[in-house]
Design a protein around this motif. Structure first.
Motif, short mmCIF file in Angstrom:
data_model
loop_
_atom_site.label_atom_id
_atom_site.label_comp_id
_atom_site.label_asym_id
_atom_site.label_seq_id
_atom_site.Cartn_x
_atom_site.Cartn_y
_atom_site.Cartn_z
N LEU A 72 0.85 4.17 -2.92
CA LEU A 72 0.56 5.60 -2.76
C LEU A 72 1.73 6.45 -3.26
CD1 LEU A 72 -1.28 5.42 0.68
CD2 LEU A 72 -2.31 5.69 -1.58
N GLU A 110 -7.69 7.71 -1.07
CA GLU A 110 -7.22 6.56 -1.86
C GLU A 110 -6.88 5.39 -0.95
OE1 GLU A 110 -6.79 5.62 -5.17
OE2 GLU A 110 -8.23 7.25 -5.30
N ARG A 111 -6.17 5.68 0.14
CA ARG A 111 -5.77 4.60 1.07
C ARG A 111 -7.02 3.87 1.59
NH1 ARG A 111 -1.27 3.31 4.25
NH2 ARG A 111 -0.15 5.24 3.78
N ARG A 112 -8.06 4.65 1.93
CA ARG A 112 -9.28 4.02 2.47
C ARG A 112 -9.94 3.14 1.40
NH1 ARG A 112 -9.79 9.05 4.90
NH2 ARG A 112 -11.26 9.80 3.32
N MET A 114 0.82 -1.22 0.00
CA MET A 114 0.00 0.00 0.00
C MET A 114 0.86 1.28 0.00
SD MET A 114 -3.05 0.94 -0.29
CE MET A 114 -3.90 -0.60 0.04
N ASP A 115 1.91 1.32 0.83
CA ASP A 115 2.71 2.55 0.89
C ASP A 115 3.37 2.82 -0.46
OD1 ASP A 115 1.94 3.02 3.45
OD2 ASP A 115 3.75 2.16 4.36
N GLY A 124 -3.60 -5.21 2.31
CA GLY A 124 -2.64 -4.13 2.06
C GLY A 124 -1.74 -4.37 0.87
N ASP A 144 -5.26 10.18 1.34
CA ASP A 144 -5.98 9.54 2.46
C ASP A 144 -7.21 8.81 1.94
OD1 ASP A 144 -4.17 10.47 4.26
OD2 ASP A 144 -5.42 12.13 4.98
#
Ligand SMILES: C[S@@+](CC[C@H](N)C(=O)[O-])C[C@H]1O[C@@H](n2cnc3c(N)ncnc32)[C@H](O)[C@@H]1O
Length: 246
Positions: A194, A217-219, A190-191, A228, A215
């Motif tokens: 992003l 997008e992460r959700r 995930m990191d 993840g 934020d």
């Protein structure tokens, strides 16, 4: 426009699948080993290194000083010059292949095609290609595109649907133009996902609301990929145009 993104770019951009280089070799009618290649818009050198690994002799051309610096950090000793595809700082008739990996949409086609044809030997080729995320059937992709169209000035999801092969044909410099596509996917944490979003020029253009975008997008992505690890599908579009034999 890419220069401030050089760190994110070097960290998380997707590479290119092997079939791109196999397809170029088939159309060129010879292996890349021993060919003289100009990689224009070379960025941090993702395509440059893949071409070198296949034994090509590569000169990298890149207008952005920070991108060029990353390229030379990662690949010290590679011949690399600061330059623009619309005014290549190179002599005529020195190359078998000119490449634009994910960079051809930045140039004025008639001008850059004339420059490529000038530096190519007879029977040489220009190859331009892109990795496009191929996820239209997924809700997470639709959400992302809607968000970009709302937050990134001027962004439209169809921005890269141009008739690239016809545009090259219409320049009159090439005797044969071929379009090839392929599909592949990667798994990315995930990191890093992003960071990859941050490296896109139209994401950077969001400006002050960039962190809100990331934020959200992460959700969305954690709902689609609860462990993840994002599974990201790509379609590679490759257009190859050859100059006439001498
Ligand atoms: C999306 S990046 C691709 C970089 C690299 N080829 C890769 O595959 O990762 C686009 C690159 O095109 C470069 N670029 C933009 N305008 C250009 C131009 N007129 N001539 C040559 N390169 C250009 C940018 O500086 C950037 O490095």
């Amino acid at each position: 426009m890419f220069d401030p993104l050089a760190d994110a770019y070097a960290a998380a951009r997707p590479s290119y699948p092997e079939h791109v280089f196999g397809d170029i070799e088939r159309v060129l009618g010879r292996p890349l080993a021993g060919t003289d290649v100009i990689d224009v818009g070379a960025g941090t050198g993702i395509a440059t290194r893949l071409l070198l690994a296949r034994g090509a002799r590569v000169v990298a051309v890149e207008p952005g000083p920070s991108m060029l610096a990353r390229l030379l950090d990662r690949s010290p000793g590679v011949p690399a010059v600061r330059g623009d595809g619309e005014a290549l700082p190179l002599r005529a008739g020195i190359a078998d292949l000119v490449c634009y990996a994910q960079a051809w949409h930045w140039v004025d086609v008639p001008v850059a095609a004339a420059q490529a044809a000038r530096v190519l030997r007879p029977g040489g080729a220009i190859a331009v290609w892109w990795n496009d995320v191929d996820a239209a059937e997924f809700r997470w992709w639709q959400r992302q595109q809607e968000r970009l169209e709302r937050m990134s000035p001027g962004y439209r999801r169809e921005y890269r649907t141009r008739p690239f092969a016809d545009e090259l044909r219409w320049t009159g410099h090439f005797s044969e133009v071929v379009t090839l596509t392929g599909r592949w996917q990667r798994r990315i944490g995930m990191d890093d996902y992003l960071t990859w979003l941050r490296s896109k020029s139209y994401v950077a253009a969001i400006g002050d609301r960039l962190e809100d975008f990331l934020d959200a997008e992460r959700r969305t992505m954690l709902r689609a990929f609860p462990d993840g690890v994002v599974v990201e599908p790509f379609r590679t579009l490759l257009v190859i145009a050859r100059t006439p034999e001498g």
